[in-house]
Design a protein around this motif. Structure first.
Motif, PDB file in Angstrom:
ATOM      1  N   LEU A   1      -0.002   1.273  -7.779  1.00 12.17           N
ATOM      2  CA  LEU A   1       1.306   1.533  -7.017  1.00 12.17           C
ATOM      3  C   LEU A   1       2.131   0.510  -7.515  1.00 12.17           C
ATOM      4  N   ILE A   2       1.756  -0.619  -7.618  1.00 13.32           N
ATOM      5  CA  ILE A   2       2.909  -1.612  -8.025  1.00 13.32           C
ATOM      6  C   ILE A   2       3.326  -1.230  -9.615  1.00 13.32           C
ATOM      7  N   SER A   3       2.832  -0.601 -10.570  1.00 16.35           N
ATOM      8  CA  SER A   3       3.090  -0.236 -11.861  1.00 16.35           C
ATOM      9  C   SER A   3       4.062   1.084 -11.524  1.00 16.35           C
ATOM     10  N   SER A   4       4.157   1.598 -10.451  1.00 11.32           N
ATOM     11  CA  SER A   4       4.995   2.838 -10.165  1.00 11.32           C
ATOM     12  C   SER A   4       6.052   2.800  -9.384  1.00 11.32           C
ATOM     13  N   VAL A   5       6.089   1.841  -8.437  1.00  9.80           N
ATOM     14  CA  VAL A   5       7.040   1.532  -7.545  1.00  9.80           C
ATOM     15  C   VAL A   5       7.788   0.235  -7.290  1.00  9.80           C
ATOM     16  N   GLY A   6       7.025  -0.889  -7.997  1.00  7.00           N
ATOM     17  CA  GLY A   6       7.569  -2.070  -8.112  1.00  7.00           C
ATOM     18  C   GLY A   6       6.769  -2.975  -7.267  1.00  7.00           C
ATOM     19  N   PRO A   7       6.824  -4.142  -7.488  1.00 10.37           N
ATOM     20  CA  PRO A   7       6.124  -5.479  -6.660  1.00 10.37           C
ATOM     21  C   PRO A   7       6.620  -5.687  -5.387  1.00 10.37           C
ATOM     22  N   GLY A   8       8.101  -5.288  -5.335  1.00 12.49           N
ATOM     23  CA  GLY A   8       8.662  -6.058  -4.096  1.00 12.49           C
ATOM     24  C   GLY A   8       8.786  -5.005  -2.846  1.00 12.49           C
ATOM     25  N   VAL A   9       8.221  -3.917  -3.043  1.00 12.21           N
ATOM     26  CA  VAL A   9       8.117  -2.569  -2.103  1.00 12.21           C
ATOM     27  C   VAL A   9       7.192  -3.192  -0.848  1.00 12.21           C
ATOM     28  N   SER A  10       7.607  -3.180   0.318  1.00 11.16           N
ATOM     29  CA  SER A  10       6.941  -3.495   1.363  1.00 11.16           C
ATOM     30  C   SER A  10       6.081  -2.123   2.028  1.00 11.16           C
ATOM     31  N   LEU A  11       4.974  -2.435   2.802  1.00  6.39           N
ATOM     32  CA  LEU A  11       4.206  -1.317   3.204  1.00  6.39           C
ATOM     33  C   LEU A  11       5.065  -0.325   4.022  1.00  6.39           C
ATOM     34  N   VAL A  12       6.125  -0.826   4.747  1.00  2.00           N
ATOM     35  CA  VAL A  12       6.848   0.029   5.519  1.00  2.00           C
ATOM     36  C   VAL A  12       7.660   0.833   4.652  1.00  2.00           C
ATOM     37  N   GLN A  13       8.206   0.386   3.593  1.00  2.00           N
ATOM     38  CA  GLN A  13       9.011   1.164   2.717  1.00  2.00           C
ATOM     39  C   GLN A  13       7.850   2.397   1.944  1.00  2.00           C
ATOM     40  N   LEU A  14       6.956   1.754   1.630  1.00  2.00           N
ATOM     41  CA  LEU A  14       5.976   2.851   1.046  1.00  2.00           C
ATOM     42  C   LEU A  14       5.370   3.726   1.750  1.00  2.00           C
ATOM     43  N   ALA A  15       5.255   3.364   3.188  1.00  2.00           N
ATOM     44  CA  ALA A  15       4.780   4.275   3.996  1.00  2.00           C
ATOM     45  C   ALA A  15       5.982   5.500   4.105  1.00  2.00           C
ATOM     46  N   ARG A  16       7.433   5.112   4.136  1.00  2.00           N
ATOM     47  CA  ARG A  16       8.207   6.227   4.325  1.00  2.00           C
ATOM     48  C   ARG A  16       8.355   7.252   3.040  1.00  2.00           C
ATOM     49  N   ARG A  17       8.058   6.780   1.902  1.00  2.00           N
ATOM     50  CA  ARG A  17       8.139   7.257   0.720  1.00  2.00           C
ATOM     51  C   ARG A  17       7.071   8.176   0.426  1.00  2.00           C
ATOM     52  N   THR A  18       5.740   7.877   1.025  1.00  2.94           N
ATOM     53  CA  THR A  18       4.605   8.634   0.754  1.00  2.94           C
ATOM     54  C   THR A  18       4.496   9.997   1.304  1.00  2.94           C
ATOM     55  N   ARG A  19       3.937  10.907   0.326  1.00  5.10           N
ATOM     56  CA  ARG A  19       3.993  12.442   0.746  1.00  5.10           C
ATOM     57  C   ARG A  19       2.542  12.618   0.756  1.00  5.10           C
ATOM     58  N   CYS A  20       2.050  13.352   1.897  1.00  5.78           N
ATOM     59  CA  CYS A  20       0.886  13.881   1.862  1.00  5.78           C
ATOM     60  C   CYS A  20       0.534  15.072   1.174  1.00  5.78           C
ATOM     61  N   LYS A  21      -0.687  14.770   0.157  1.00  9.54           N
ATOM     62  CA  LYS A  21      -0.941  15.729  -0.770  1.00  9.54           C
ATOM     63  C   LYS A  21      -1.806  17.048   0.017  1.00  9.54           C
ATOM     64  N   SER A  22      -2.177  16.857   1.136  1.00 11.07           N
ATOM     65  CA  SER A  22      -2.580  18.162   1.781  1.00 11.07           C
ATOM     66  C   SER A  22      -1.633  18.969   2.375  1.00 11.07           C
ATOM     67  N   CYS A  23      -0.647  18.238   3.492  1.00 12.13           N
ATOM     68  CA  CYS A  23       0.305  19.054   4.022  1.00 12.13           C
ATOM     69  C   CYS A  23       1.746  18.991   3.419  1.00 12.13           C
ATOM     70  N   GLY A  24       1.861  18.071   2.382  1.00  8.22           N
ATOM     71  CA  GLY A  24       3.258  18.200   1.985  1.00  8.22           C
ATOM     72  C   GLY A  24       4.438  17.194   2.569  1.00  8.22           C
ATOM     73  N   ARG A  25       3.979  16.840   3.760  1.00 11.94           N
ATOM     74  CA  ARG A  25       5.216  16.241   4.523  1.00 11.94           C
ATOM     75  C   ARG A  25       5.143  14.604   4.332  1.00 11.94           C
ATOM     76  N   LYS A  26       6.297  14.041   4.197  1.00  7.80           N
ATOM     77  CA  LYS A  26       6.637  12.528   4.192  1.00  7.80           C
ATOM     78  C   LYS A  26       6.152  11.877   5.307  1.00  7.80           C
ATOM     79  N   GLY A  27       5.626  10.725   5.055  1.00 13.48           N
ATOM     80  CA  GLY A  27       5.344   9.857   6.276  1.00 13.48           C
ATOM     81  C   GLY A  27       3.908   9.539   6.415  1.00 13.48           C
ATOM     82  N   ALA A  28       3.476   7.962   6.127  1.00 15.20           N
ATOM     83  CA  ALA A  28       2.336   7.759   6.277  1.00 15.20           C
ATOM     84  C   ALA A  28       1.881   6.524   7.016  1.00 15.20           C
ATOM     85  N   HIS A  29       0.623   6.184   7.667  1.00 15.88           N
ATOM     86  CA  HIS A  29       0.321   4.904   7.892  1.00 15.88           C
ATOM     87  C   HIS A  29      -0.340   4.280   6.990  1.00 15.88           C
ATOM     88  N   ILE A  30       0.091   2.998   6.502  1.00 13.97           N
ATOM     89  CA  ILE A  30      -0.552   2.359   5.222  1.00 13.97           C
ATOM     90  C   ILE A  30      -1.015   0.888   5.678  1.00 13.97           C
TER      91      ILE A  30
END
Length: 128
Positions: free
Chosen positions: A54-83
């Motif tokens: 993850l760090i190599s793809s999105v960067g070290p300064g990204v927070s869990l909240v920022q990552l959760a907003r950007r994450t797309r589900c591989k099953s349903c295709g929608r954005k948003g996750a609990h991380i």
């Protein structure tokens, strides 16, 4: 002087400080994986995310909240996750030997960085 900071202190790069809650901060505290769950009703998909990948793809300064907003589900295709950070691996788990070595090295680096504070009677500060 920044090279003497203990490994758990925030790292400053230019004007950015990767402090509490960043992916880099989680890595420096010993976390190796994050667990992500889709937050959409009816979808029960979840997965493990390798922190270094993850760090190599999105960067070290990204927070869990920022990552959760950007994450797309591989099953349903929608954005948003609990991380959340995974628990540390226990004995007998595949990542345990590597985690123990990394924790040992992190603790040694911290002790080496604070040896001068203890030996000179200097003031040890809590937090940044």
């Amino acid at each position: 002087m920044a090279d003497e900071l203990p490994p758990h202190a925030p790292i400053a790069t230019g004007a950015t400080v990767y402090g509490d809650g960043s992916l880099d901060w989680h890595r420096r505290t010993g976390v190796t994986h994050l667990r992500a769950w889709c937050v959409h009703p009816g979808c029960t998909h979840w997965t493990w995310l390798h922190l270094d990948t993850l760090i190599s793809s999105v960067g070290p300064g990204v927070s869990l909240v920022q990552l959760a907003r950007r994450t797309r589900c591989k099953s349903c295709g929608r954005k948003g996750a609990h991380i959340e950070p995974s628990p540390w691996p226990g004995r007998g788990m595949p990542d345990y030997p590597a985690w123990v070595r990394a924790e040992r090295d992190r603790c040694r680096a911290f002790l080496a960085a604070t040896d001068s504070d203890v030996s000179t009677g200097g003031t040890v500060q809590d937090g940044p």
